[in-house]
Scaffold this active site. Sequence first.
Site, mmCIF file in Angstrom:
data_model
loop_
_atom_site.group_PDB
_atom_site.id
_atom_site.type_symbol
_atom_site.label_atom_id
_atom_site.label_comp_id
_atom_site.label_asym_id
_atom_site.label_seq_id
_atom_site.Cartn_x
_atom_site.Cartn_y
_atom_site.Cartn_z
ATOM 1 N N SER A 172 0.912 -1.526 0.378
ATOM 2 C CA SER A 172 0.155 0.015 -0.044
ATOM 3 C C SER A 172 0.948 1.727 -0.128
ATOM 4 O O SER A 172 1.882 1.235 0.832
ATOM 5 C CB SER A 172 -0.508 0.544 1.119
ATOM 6 O OG SER A 172 -1.837 1.146 1.716
ATOM 7 N N TYR A 176 -2.014 -0.682 9.932
ATOM 8 C CA TYR A 176 -2.122 -0.942 9.215
ATOM 9 C C TYR A 176 -0.954 -0.263 8.239
ATOM 10 O O TYR A 176 -0.041 -1.068 7.554
ATOM 11 C CB TYR A 176 -3.201 -0.040 7.875
ATOM 12 C CG TYR A 176 -3.368 -0.510 6.821
ATOM 13 C CD1 TYR A 176 -4.220 -1.267 6.951
ATOM 14 C CD2 TYR A 176 -3.284 0.583 5.723
ATOM 15 C CE1 TYR A 176 -4.048 -1.801 5.079
ATOM 16 C CE2 TYR A 176 -2.985 0.285 4.086
ATOM 17 C CZ TYR A 176 -4.067 -0.706 4.059
ATOM 18 O OH TYR A 176 -4.156 -1.295 2.604
HETATM 19 N N1 LIG Z 1 -8.970 -1.269 -1.866
HETATM 20 C C1 LIG Z 1 -7.763 0.059 -1.510
HETATM 21 O O1 LIG Z 1 -8.086 1.322 -2.018
HETATM 22 C C2 LIG Z 1 -6.611 -0.568 -1.030
HETATM 23 C C3 LIG Z 1 -5.569 0.484 -1.327
HETATM 24 C C4 LIG Z 1 -4.340 -0.017 -1.013
HETATM 25 C C5 LIG Z 1 -4.114 -1.400 -0.705
HETATM 26 N N2 LIG Z 1 -4.756 -2.581 -0.698
HETATM 27 C C6 LIG Z 1 -4.644 -3.581 -0.469
HETATM 28 O O2 LIG Z 1 -5.106 -4.491 -1.344
HETATM 29 C C7 LIG Z 1 -5.916 -5.956 -1.135
HETATM 30 C C8 LIG Z 1 -7.204 -6.648 -1.100
HETATM 31 O O3 LIG Z 1 -7.762 -5.847 -0.372
HETATM 32 P P1 LIG Z 1 -9.185 -5.190 -1.523
HETATM 33 O O4 LIG Z 1 -9.476 -3.361 -1.170
HETATM 34 O O5 LIG Z 1 -9.240 -6.068 -2.851
HETATM 35 O O6 LIG Z 1 -10.933 -4.870 -0.447
HETATM 36 P P2 LIG Z 1 -11.679 -6.366 0.048
HETATM 37 O O7 LIG Z 1 -12.355 -6.597 0.875
HETATM 38 O O8 LIG Z 1 -12.470 -6.303 -1.683
HETATM 39 O O9 LIG Z 1 -11.070 -7.606 -0.047
HETATM 40 C C9 LIG Z 1 -10.199 -8.280 0.612
HETATM 41 C C10 LIG Z 1 -10.425 -9.945 1.360
HETATM 42 O O10 LIG Z 1 -9.091 -10.397 2.482
HETATM 43 C C11 LIG Z 1 -10.561 -11.522 2.670
HETATM 44 N N3 LIG Z 1 -9.406 -12.012 3.815
HETATM 45 C C12 LIG Z 1 -9.989 -10.713 4.801
HETATM 46 N N4 LIG Z 1 -9.255 -11.671 5.808
HETATM 47 C C13 LIG Z 1 -8.468 -12.512 5.620
HETATM 48 C C14 LIG Z 1 -7.828 -13.676 5.890
HETATM 49 N N5 LIG Z 1 -7.485 -13.546 7.497
HETATM 50 N N6 LIG Z 1 -7.787 -15.341 5.564
HETATM 51 C C15 LIG Z 1 -7.700 -15.177 3.944
HETATM 52 N N7 LIG Z 1 -8.909 -13.726 3.876
HETATM 53 C C16 LIG Z 1 -8.852 -13.338 4.000
HETATM 54 C C17 LIG Z 1 -11.077 -10.182 2.718
HETATM 55 O O11 LIG Z 1 -12.426 -11.590 2.498
HETATM 56 C C18 LIG Z 1 -11.857 -9.654 0.973
HETATM 57 O O12 LIG Z 1 -12.272 -11.007 0.756
HETATM 58 C C19 LIG Z 1 -5.274 -5.609 0.478
HETATM 59 O O13 LIG Z 1 -4.219 -6.664 1.334
HETATM 60 C C20 LIG Z 1 -5.392 -3.931 1.102
HETATM 61 O O14 LIG Z 1 -4.566 -3.916 2.042
HETATM 62 C C21 LIG Z 1 -6.599 -1.808 -1.203
#
Ligand SMILES: NC(=O)c1ccc[n+]([C@@H]2O[C@H](COP(=O)([O-])OP(=O)(O)OC[C@H]3O[C@@H](n4cnc5c(N)ncnc54)[C@H](O)[C@@H]3O)[C@@H](O)[C@H]2O)c1
Length: 288
Positions: free
Chosen positions: A149, A162
């Site tokens: 991130s 985070y």
């Molecule tokens: N959305 C953004 O703007 C953004 C920005 C920077 C980084 N990220 C990172 O992207 C990645 C994906 O996130 P996203 O935005 O698609 O969110 P999201 O919530 O749509 O997807 C995350 C998924 O991880 C799963 N998860 C959570 N805990 C878990 C566990 N213990 N074991 C297995 N699965 C688990 C959730 O059930 C969910 O399906 C994350 O690492 C997040 O930190 C997202």
Amino acid sequence: MNHPAFASNHVAVVTGAASGIGLAAARRFAGLGMNVVLADLPGERLDKAARETAAVSPHGPDSVIAIATDVSSTDSLEALQAGAIARFSRVHVLMNNAGIQPGSAIFGAQDAWEKVFAVNLWGVINGSRIFAPAMIAHGQPGLIINTGSKQGITTPPGDPAYNVAKAGVKAFTEALQHDLRTTPDCNITAHLLIPGFVHTGLTANGRTEKPEAAWTAQETVDFMMQSLESSDFYILCPDNDVARATDEKRILWAAGDIIENRPPLSRWHPDYADAFKAFLAKDRPGIS
Ligand SMILES: NC(=O)c1ccc[n+]([C@@H]2O[C@H](COP(=O)([O-])OP(=O)(O)OC[C@H]3O[C@@H](n4cnc5c(N)ncnc54)[C@H](O)[C@@H]3O)[C@@H](O)[C@H]2O)c1
């Protein structure tokens, strides 16, 4: 042209695949004819994601499986690896992507810190350590993509647990890639996916409509695929609000706190507000 790891009948494992960026990646990989293992917490969301992913695969439902996984547990990650190998023999693409952002405060609940570290940092470290040896051993081209991130790089105030976890993902993935490139006969490379603002379960807060500023998960995966095609380690995604040039300046400014002996997080310090504004306005600012 895709990276050779994304060949038809190769195998991809994606954690956090029931939603957002992980689901978009799983669908993309399946669309390329890869065998895909979707890993996420157990439940209908995961099963539905696997059905949606199978629907876009040219090889049909047999090429896609869901394995209920809690990435905060090494036993569960080991079972995921064993399940993927049992079904598809080998793994070419591992995307350690599962993440949570429940919020935290420096002196807030201990539990929040531990949960975020367990999923966002240990999930990535253990996933990489558990899968990589067999990926190296089979000798075919492979990728480990760890989702970091921008908050792990510029560390804005507001959610320290985070930020610390994501800073750890960056440091770990850099070390992993150094190790892989110095390992003889290793055909695996590691990459750090750094999403911008993406409209997903993590950021939606109950909102169904995508905010103007955000990218979709599909746009993020498009950008990731292009970056991997050119073997970029840092996959620094823009969004509809923040262009790459702005990210570069924010990253330079954060590094400049050390070099210029400014206070940490000076970007958010009122005494430096004008200096940061002027820095952003410069064409191609250096660190000093
Ligand atoms: N959305 C953004 O703007 C953004 C920005 C920077 C980084 N990220 C990172 O992207 C990645 C994906 O996130 P996203 O935005 O698609 O969110 P999201 O919530 O749509 O997807 C995350 C998924 O991880 C799963 N998860 C959570 N805990 C878990 C566990 N213990 N074991 C297995 N699965 C688990 C959730 O059930 C969910 O399906 C994350 O690492 C997040 O930190 C997202």
